[in-house]
Design an enzyme around this catalytic site. Structure first.
Site, short mmCIF file in Angstrom:
data_model
loop_
_atom_site.label_atom_id
_atom_site.label_comp_id
_atom_site.label_asym_id
_atom_site.label_seq_id
_atom_site.Cartn_x
_atom_site.Cartn_y
_atom_site.Cartn_z
N HIS A 10 -5.59 -3.12 -2.59
CA HIS A 10 -5.31 -2.16 -3.66
C HIS A 10 -5.27 -2.82 -5.04
O HIS A 10 -4.88 -2.18 -6.01
CB HIS A 10 -3.99 -1.44 -3.38
CG HIS A 10 -4.02 -0.64 -2.13
ND1 HIS A 10 -4.49 0.66 -2.09
CD2 HIS A 10 -3.71 -0.97 -0.86
CE1 HIS A 10 -4.43 1.11 -0.84
NE2 HIS A 10 -3.96 0.13 -0.08
N SER A 23 0.79 -1.23 0.00
CA SER A 23 0.00 0.00 0.00
C SER A 23 0.82 1.28 0.00
O SER A 23 0.34 2.31 -0.44
CB SER A 23 -0.95 0.00 1.19
OG SER A 23 -0.23 -0.19 2.39
N LYS A 71 -11.91 1.07 -1.05
CA LYS A 71 -10.95 1.75 -1.93
C LYS A 71 -11.58 1.84 -3.33
O LYS A 71 -12.47 2.64 -3.54
CB LYS A 71 -9.60 1.03 -1.89
CG LYS A 71 -9.08 0.98 -0.44
CD LYS A 71 -7.65 0.65 -0.31
CE LYS A 71 -7.25 0.40 1.13
NZ LYS A 71 -7.32 1.55 2.02
N1 PLP Z 1 -5.22 -3.70 3.69
C1 PLP Z 1 -4.53 -2.76 3.05
C2 PLP Z 1 -3.36 -3.17 2.20
C3 PLP Z 1 -4.90 -1.41 3.16
O1 PLP Z 1 -4.21 -0.46 2.52
C4 PLP Z 1 -6.02 -1.09 3.96
C5 PLP Z 1 -6.49 0.32 4.07
O2 PLP Z 1 -6.00 1.16 4.70
C6 PLP Z 1 -6.71 -2.10 4.62
C7 PLP Z 1 -6.29 -3.40 4.46
C8 PLP Z 1 -7.87 -1.81 5.52
O3 PLP Z 1 -9.03 -1.58 4.79
P1 PLP Z 1 -10.23 -0.70 5.39
O4 PLP Z 1 -9.81 0.72 5.22
O5 PLP Z 1 -11.42 -1.09 4.59
O6 PLP Z 1 -10.35 -1.06 6.83
#
Ligand code: PLP
Length: 391
Positions: free
Chosen positions: A210, A182, A239
């Site tokens: 992502h 990310s 996202k």
């Molecule tokens: N996994 C990754 C790689 C992320 O970038 C994020 C978001 O910040 C999440 C999980 C968590 O997702 P959510 O924002 O829906 O809790």
């Protein structure tokens, strides 16, 4: 008299400020789009995860409103008690079909999906092999699990192999990785991970946060991009899908097991049905409107190319995440502030989100950015980069 807890917290805050790691909220006064009004100033948004622009799509808004009229704004209970609706079940089927898996389970966020899946599946006596740059929610899932965790060097398959050899005698072995990292935008080498998993009889858990709606011919994610099978794909609806929630997709028994054992599913109020209905609409649009994916991919290439032309080193990846490394946290904050003065909103990303000395501006591209937008971003980076001696 000042209470000791007050004094202690105040000292902690001061320490954060001194080290450039203090965080404060920024307030947006407009909805998600490629321009945004923040604290009275209109700026170009180049750091959101709304890659296809679906968070403000009228079709999603209409669908959510229609379902809210019938179901209200809150689900009022957990899925296993009073919060389940026909919309939740439709979304799970829709995600399974989109991801080409047998079944799926929806959580209230991607964070909750990650902590729930890992802590439910990896048990005492098992081993988790986790990439060192995995998202915090995967790390927290490992911490909550009763299994032992071994961290392998970032995308280093020799190190993963060594650790799998050490874990030979453990019960179950789980390789856990982001598919798209990310903060770096690079990809995990899934085909190589799959080979090692087969050789050492390990399960693969991939976080497609992502990648969903971004990678693969139809935007199905990393498994479509690499043409590989994994055991569990986790993802978020917050996202590219543009709504709220998280999910895991996999085989019938794995999903059934998660429904019975994932604590963040069991002990959490279900998502509002209106939000769930909007997510279904969003997946329909991603599948049907290939032009969105095409625009995103074209914009990714344009921004990467133009940044390189003005002297910023960027990695060629097929993802909308383009990190521009600055280094020190305080310098990165100053860089971001200067970008704001140039009309570009891209906050500084600092430790603990990224390692010490690797603070950065995390640029993200949207399908809706125009050529002018991309030029404006590059101009702002050029001016700021020159002023601050970064290029
Ligand atoms: N996994 C990754 C790689 C992320 O970038 C994020 C978001 O910040 C999440 C999980 C968590 O997702 P959510 O924002 O829906 O809790």
């Amino acid at each position: 008299m000042i209470k000791p807890a007050y004094r202690w917290a105040d000292q902690q805050i001061n320490d954060l400020k001194k080290s450039g790691l203090y965080r404060h909220l920024r307030t947006s006064e407009s909805g998600p789009a490629s321009t945004v009004e923040i604290e009275g100033k209109e700026m170009l948004m180049v750091s959101s995860n709304n890659y296809l622009g679906l968070a403000a799509d009228q079709r999603l808004i209409m669908e959510a409103s229609k379902v809210m009229q019938q179901f209200g704004v809150g689900s009022t209970g957990s899925r296993l008690t009073t919060g389940n609706s026909t919309w939740h079940e439709k979304l799970e089927k829709r995600i399974a079909a989109f991801k080409k898996e047998e079944a799926a389970i929806v959580f209230s966020s991607g964070y909750l999906a990650n902590v729930g899946v890992i802590s439910a599946l990896a048990q005492d006596g098992d081993i988790i092999l986790s990439d060192e740059l995995n998202h915090a929610s995967l790390i927290d899932g490992c911490r909550l699990s009763k299994a032992k965790t071994m961290v392998y060097r970032h995308v280093d398959m020799n190190d993963l192999k060594k650790k799998l050899q050490l874990a030979r005698n453990n019960q179950n072995k789980f390789i856990v990785t982001d598919s798209v990292f990310s903060m770096d935008g690079n990809l995990a080498p899934l085909p190589e991970i799959k080979e090692l998993a087969d050789e050492y009889n390990a399960f693969i858990i991939v976080d497609d946060a992502h990648a969903t709606g971004v990678l693969g011919e139809n935007g199905r994610g990393s498994t479509e991009h690499f043409h590989v099978d994994v055991d569990i794909t986790i993802g978020t609806l917050s996202k590219t899908i543009g709504t709220e929630g998280g999910f895991a997709a996999g085989s019938f028994p794995i999903i059934e097991l998660l429904r019975n054992k994932a604590r963040s599913f069991i002990f959490q109020t279900a998502l509002p049905p209106g939000m769930v209905a909007a997510a279904i609409k969003s997946i329909d649009i991603i599948e049907q409107e290939k032009s969105l994916l095409y625009s995103l991919r074209t914009n990714i290439k344009k921004l990467q190319k133009q940044l390189a032309e003005i002297g910023f080193v960027t990695m060629p990846t097929p993802t909308p995440i383009i990190p521009v490394l600055i280094g020190e946290a305080q310098k990165t904050v100053a860089f971001s502030k200067q970008l704001e003065r140039e009309g570009v909103f891209a906050p500084a990303i600092r430790p603990p989100t990224v390692p010490e000395g690797k603070s950065r501006i995390r640029l993200t591209v949207m399908a809706s950015h125009t050529d002018n937008d991309i030029q404006q971003v590059c101009q702002a980076f050029y001016t700021t980069g020159k002023n601050m001696g970064v290029i």
